[in-house]
Design a protein around this motif. Structure first.
Motif, PDB file in Angstrom:
ATOM      1  N   LEU A  25      24.738  30.946  10.209  1.00  0.00           N
ATOM      2  CA  LEU A  25      26.189  31.109  10.339  1.00  0.00           C
ATOM      3  C   LEU A  25      26.890  30.923   9.000  1.00  0.00           C
ATOM      4  CD1 LEU A  25      26.805  29.230  13.708  1.00  0.00           C
ATOM      5  CD2 LEU A  25      26.886  31.711  13.317  1.00  0.00           C
ATOM      6  N   ASP A  26      26.426  29.962   8.224  1.00  0.00           N
ATOM      7  CA  ASP A  26      27.008  29.728   6.895  1.00  0.00           C
ATOM      8  C   ASP A  26      26.754  30.923   5.972  1.00  0.00           C
ATOM      9  OD1 ASP A  26      27.841  27.242   7.771  1.00  0.00           O
ATOM     10  OD2 ASP A  26      26.274  26.123   6.698  1.00  0.00           O
ATOM     11  N   VAL A  27      25.575  31.503   6.067  1.00  0.00           N
ATOM     12  CA  VAL A  27      25.245  32.689   5.263  1.00  0.00           C
ATOM     13  C   VAL A  27      26.151  33.849   5.663  1.00  0.00           C
ATOM     14  CG1 VAL A  27      23.457  34.434   4.814  1.00  0.00           C
ATOM     15  CG2 VAL A  27      22.880  31.993   4.722  1.00  0.00           C
ATOM     16  N   GLU A  28      26.356  34.025   6.967  1.00  0.00           N
ATOM     17  CA  GLU A  28      27.255  35.090   7.449  1.00  0.00           C
ATOM     18  C   GLU A  28      28.675  34.869   6.916  1.00  0.00           C
ATOM     19  OE1 GLU A  28      28.504  38.551   9.416  1.00  0.00           O
ATOM     20  OE2 GLU A  28      26.498  37.837   8.934  1.00  0.00           O
ATOM     21  N   ALA A  29      29.137  33.642   6.927  1.00  0.00           N
ATOM     22  CA  ALA A  29      30.473  33.335   6.393  1.00  0.00           C
ATOM     23  C   ALA A  29      30.544  33.650   4.899  1.00  0.00           C
ATOM     24  CB  ALA A  29      30.820  31.871   6.653  1.00  0.00           C
ATOM     25  N   ALA A  30      29.471  33.369   4.171  1.00  0.00           N
ATOM     26  CA  ALA A  30      29.435  33.675   2.734  1.00  0.00           C
ATOM     27  C   ALA A  30      29.467  35.186   2.513  1.00  0.00           C
ATOM     28  CB  ALA A  30      28.199  33.061   2.090  1.00  0.00           C
ATOM     29  N   LYS A  31      28.740  35.933   3.353  1.00  0.00           N
ATOM     30  CA  LYS A  31      28.746  37.392   3.251  1.00  0.00           C
ATOM     31  C   LYS A  31      30.160  37.929   3.472  1.00  0.00           C
ATOM     32  CE  LYS A  31      27.391  40.024   6.616  1.00  0.00           C
ATOM     33  NZ  LYS A  31      26.588  40.676   7.665  1.00  0.00           N
ATOM     34  N   ILE A  32      30.853  37.389   4.446  1.00  0.00           N
ATOM     35  CA  ILE A  32      32.227  37.811   4.718  1.00  0.00           C
ATOM     36  C   ILE A  32      33.122  37.476   3.528  1.00  0.00           C
ATOM     37  CG2 ILE A  32      34.251  37.371   6.170  1.00  0.00           C
ATOM     38  CD1 ILE A  32      32.163  36.902   8.486  1.00  0.00           C
ATOM     39  N   ALA A  33      32.967  36.272   2.998  1.00  0.00           N
ATOM     40  CA  ALA A  33      33.773  35.856   1.842  1.00  0.00           C
ATOM     41  C   ALA A  33      33.538  36.784   0.654  1.00  0.00           C
ATOM     42  CB  ALA A  33      33.458  34.408   1.468  1.00  0.00           C
ATOM     43  N   LEU A  34      32.270  37.133   0.402  1.00  0.00           N
ATOM     44  CA  LEU A  34      31.953  37.991  -0.745  1.00  0.00           C
ATOM     45  C   LEU A  34      32.403  39.432  -0.529  1.00  0.00           C
ATOM     46  CD1 LEU A  34      28.487  36.561  -1.758  1.00  0.00           C
ATOM     47  CD2 LEU A  34      30.633  36.388  -3.038  1.00  0.00           C
ATOM     48  N   SER A  35      32.702  39.801   0.694  1.00  0.00           N
ATOM     49  CA  SER A  35      33.245  41.133   0.950  1.00  0.00           C
ATOM     50  C   SER A  35      34.722  41.190   0.586  1.00  0.00           C
ATOM     51  CB  SER A  35      33.063  41.503   2.427  1.00  0.00           C
ATOM     52  OG  SER A  35      31.692  41.665   2.710  1.00  0.00           O
ATOM     53  N   ASN A  36      35.342  40.013   0.449  1.00  0.00           N
ATOM     54  CA  ASN A  36      36.777  39.950   0.156  1.00  0.00           C
ATOM     55  C   ASN A  36      37.111  39.320  -1.182  1.00  0.00           C
ATOM     56  OD1 ASN A  36      37.731  40.988   2.761  1.00  0.00           O
ATOM     57  ND2 ASN A  36      36.786  39.140   3.577  1.00  0.00           N
ATOM     58  N   GLU A  37      36.163  38.597  -1.761  1.00  0.00           N
ATOM     59  CA  GLU A  37      36.398  37.873  -3.009  1.00  0.00           C
ATOM     60  C   GLU A  37      35.256  38.139  -3.986  1.00  0.00           C
ATOM     61  OE1 GLU A  37      39.168  36.137  -3.507  1.00  0.00           O
ATOM     62  OE2 GLU A  37      39.864  36.413  -1.458  1.00  0.00           O
ATOM     63  N   PRO A  38      35.514  38.021  -5.291  1.00  0.00           N
ATOM     64  CA  PRO A  38      34.440  38.251  -6.273  1.00  0.00           C
ATOM     65  C   PRO A  38      33.411  37.117  -6.353  1.00  0.00           C
ATOM     66  CG  PRO A  38      36.493  37.724  -7.384  1.00  0.00           C
ATOM     67  CD  PRO A  38      36.818  37.822  -5.924  1.00  0.00           C
ATOM     68  N   SER A  39      33.775  35.935  -5.829  1.00  0.00           N
ATOM     69  CA  SER A  39      32.821  34.820  -5.866  1.00  0.00           C
ATOM     70  C   SER A  39      33.085  33.892  -4.686  1.00  0.00           C
ATOM     71  CB  SER A  39      32.931  34.046  -7.187  1.00  0.00           C
ATOM     72  OG  SER A  39      34.217  33.467  -7.301  1.00  0.00           O
ATOM     73  N   HIS A  40      32.082  33.051  -4.413  1.00  0.00           N
ATOM     74  CA  HIS A  40      32.201  32.130  -3.284  1.00  0.00           C
ATOM     75  C   HIS A  40      31.318  30.912  -3.551  1.00  0.00           C
ATOM     76  CE1 HIS A  40      32.647  30.692   0.796  1.00  0.00           C
ATOM     77  NE2 HIS A  40      31.333  30.632   0.917  1.00  0.00           N
ATOM     78  N   PRO A  41      31.877  29.703  -3.429  1.00  0.00           N
ATOM     79  CA  PRO A  41      31.054  28.493  -3.581  1.00  0.00           C
ATOM     80  C   PRO A  41      30.344  28.198  -2.250  1.00  0.00           C
ATOM     81  CG  PRO A  41      33.332  27.887  -3.267  1.00  0.00           C
ATOM     82  CD  PRO A  41      33.292  29.388  -3.272  1.00  0.00           C
ATOM     83  N   PHE A  42      29.052  28.471  -2.193  1.00  0.00           N
ATOM     84  CA  PHE A  42      28.275  28.303  -0.968  1.00  0.00           C
ATOM     85  C   PHE A  42      27.795  26.858  -0.891  1.00  0.00           C
ATOM     86  CE2 PHE A  42      24.231  28.950   1.474  1.00  0.00           C
ATOM     87  CZ  PHE A  42      24.825  29.310   2.671  1.00  0.00           C
ATOM     88  N   SER A  43      28.407  26.109   0.017  1.00  0.00           N
ATOM     89  CA  SER A  43      28.076  24.690   0.143  1.00  0.00           C
ATOM     90  C   SER A  43      26.817  24.505   0.976  1.00  0.00           C
ATOM     91  CB  SER A  43      29.236  23.937   0.796  1.00  0.00           C
ATOM     92  OG  SER A  43      28.834  22.595   1.036  1.00  0.00           O
ATOM     93  N   LEU A  44      25.876  23.804   0.409  1.00  0.00           N
ATOM     94  CA  LEU A  44      24.655  23.410   1.117  1.00  0.00           C
ATOM     95  C   LEU A  44      24.653  21.906   1.324  1.00  0.00           C
ATOM     96  CD1 LEU A  44      22.290  25.783  -0.838  1.00  0.00           C
ATOM     97  CD2 LEU A  44      22.859  25.950   1.591  1.00  0.00           C
ATOM     98  N   ASP A  45      25.850  21.339   1.289  1.00  0.00           N
ATOM     99  CA  ASP A  45      26.021  19.899   1.410  1.00  0.00           C
ATOM    100  C   ASP A  45      25.424  19.355   2.709  1.00  0.00           C
ATOM    101  OD1 ASP A  45      27.276  17.574   0.088  1.00  0.00           O
ATOM    102  OD2 ASP A  45      28.418  17.469   1.960  1.00  0.00           O
ATOM    103  N   ARG A  46      25.461  20.147   3.746  1.00  0.00           N
ATOM    104  CA  ARG A  46      24.908  19.746   5.037  1.00  0.00           C
ATOM    105  C   ARG A  46      23.396  19.496   4.942  1.00  0.00           C
ATOM    106  NH1 ARG A  46      26.774  20.619  10.155  1.00  0.00           N
ATOM    107  NH2 ARG A  46      25.245  20.852  11.790  1.00  0.00           N
ATOM    108  N   PHE A  47      22.761  20.209   4.033  1.00  0.00           N
ATOM    109  CA  PHE A  47      21.311  20.118   3.897  1.00  0.00           C
ATOM    110  C   PHE A  47      20.879  19.258   2.717  1.00  0.00           C
ATOM    111  CE2 PHE A  47      22.646  24.295   5.474  1.00  0.00           C
ATOM    112  CZ  PHE A  47      22.271  24.129   6.794  1.00  0.00           C
ATOM    113  N   GLU A  48      21.719  19.276   1.702  1.00  0.00           N
ATOM    114  CA  GLU A  48      21.439  18.491   0.494  1.00  0.00           C
ATOM    115  C   GLU A  48      22.782  18.012  -0.040  1.00  0.00           C
ATOM    116  OE1 GLU A  48      19.434  16.553  -2.352  1.00  0.00           O
ATOM    117  OE2 GLU A  48      18.454  17.685  -0.760  1.00  0.00           O
ATOM    118  N   PRO A  49      23.116  16.739   0.117  1.00  0.00           N
ATOM    119  CA  PRO A  49      24.433  16.242  -0.300  1.00  0.00           C
ATOM    120  C   PRO A  49      24.789  16.636  -1.738  1.00  0.00           C
ATOM    121  CG  PRO A  49      23.240  14.552   0.900  1.00  0.00           C
ATOM    122  CD  PRO A  49      22.271  15.694   0.677  1.00  0.00           C
TER     123      PRO A  49
END
Length: 142
Positions: A25-49
């Motif tokens: 789901l997070d990857v899908e959200a990043a894909k959507i963000a990158l379709s609208n913006e030139p960059s996106h900070p993909f947080s993996l904090d849930r998996f690695e603080p």
């Protein structure tokens, strides 16, 4: 090395926590963000603080370029089999999250230069279509 061991532990934690679906789901959200913006900070904090992976549309386009090229090739094959000139196609309906990708839209437009690209419910129309197909298949719709 150490980096590989660290990645293996993070993957193990992901599996143990049963967070694979959340990651998807997070990857899908990043894909959507990158379709609208030139960059996106993909947080993996849930998996690695504290872990944030900076993503760019340029890298996303490079990673998906072979898939986009396959769509273009499929359009060409479809036109050839249908014996329709690309210039005769007036409108194309795009649906699904991937249809928002600028590279995919540009590819379709390049293969169908006269077509107007149309979108509807980007995220709901596939589910609706599957529901209609299932209803037809199992006798709920004539």
């Amino acid at each position: 090395g150490v980096a590989d061991a660290h990645r293996a532990l993070a993957t193990q934690r992901l599996i143990e926590r049963r967070d694979g679906h959340r990651l998807a789901l997070d990857v899908e959200a990043a894909k959507i963000a990158l379709s609208n913006e030139p960059s996106h900070p993909f947080s993996l904090d849930r998996f690695e603080p504290g872990l944030i992976c900076p993503l760019s549309r340029r890298a996303f386009d490079a990673a998906t370029s072979s898939l986009v090229e396959r769509v273009g090739a499929a359009v060409d094959i479809l036109l050839r089999h249908a014996q329709v000139a690309p210039e005769r196609v007036q409108s194309i309906y795009l649906t699904g999250g991937g249809s928002s990708m600028p590279a995919l839209r540009a590819c379709v437009q390049a293969h169908l230069p006269a077509a107007r690209l149309t979108t509807g419910d980007t995220f709901g129309s596939i589910g609706t279509g599957l529901g209609v197909a299932a209803a037809r298949r199992y006798g709920m719709i004539p």
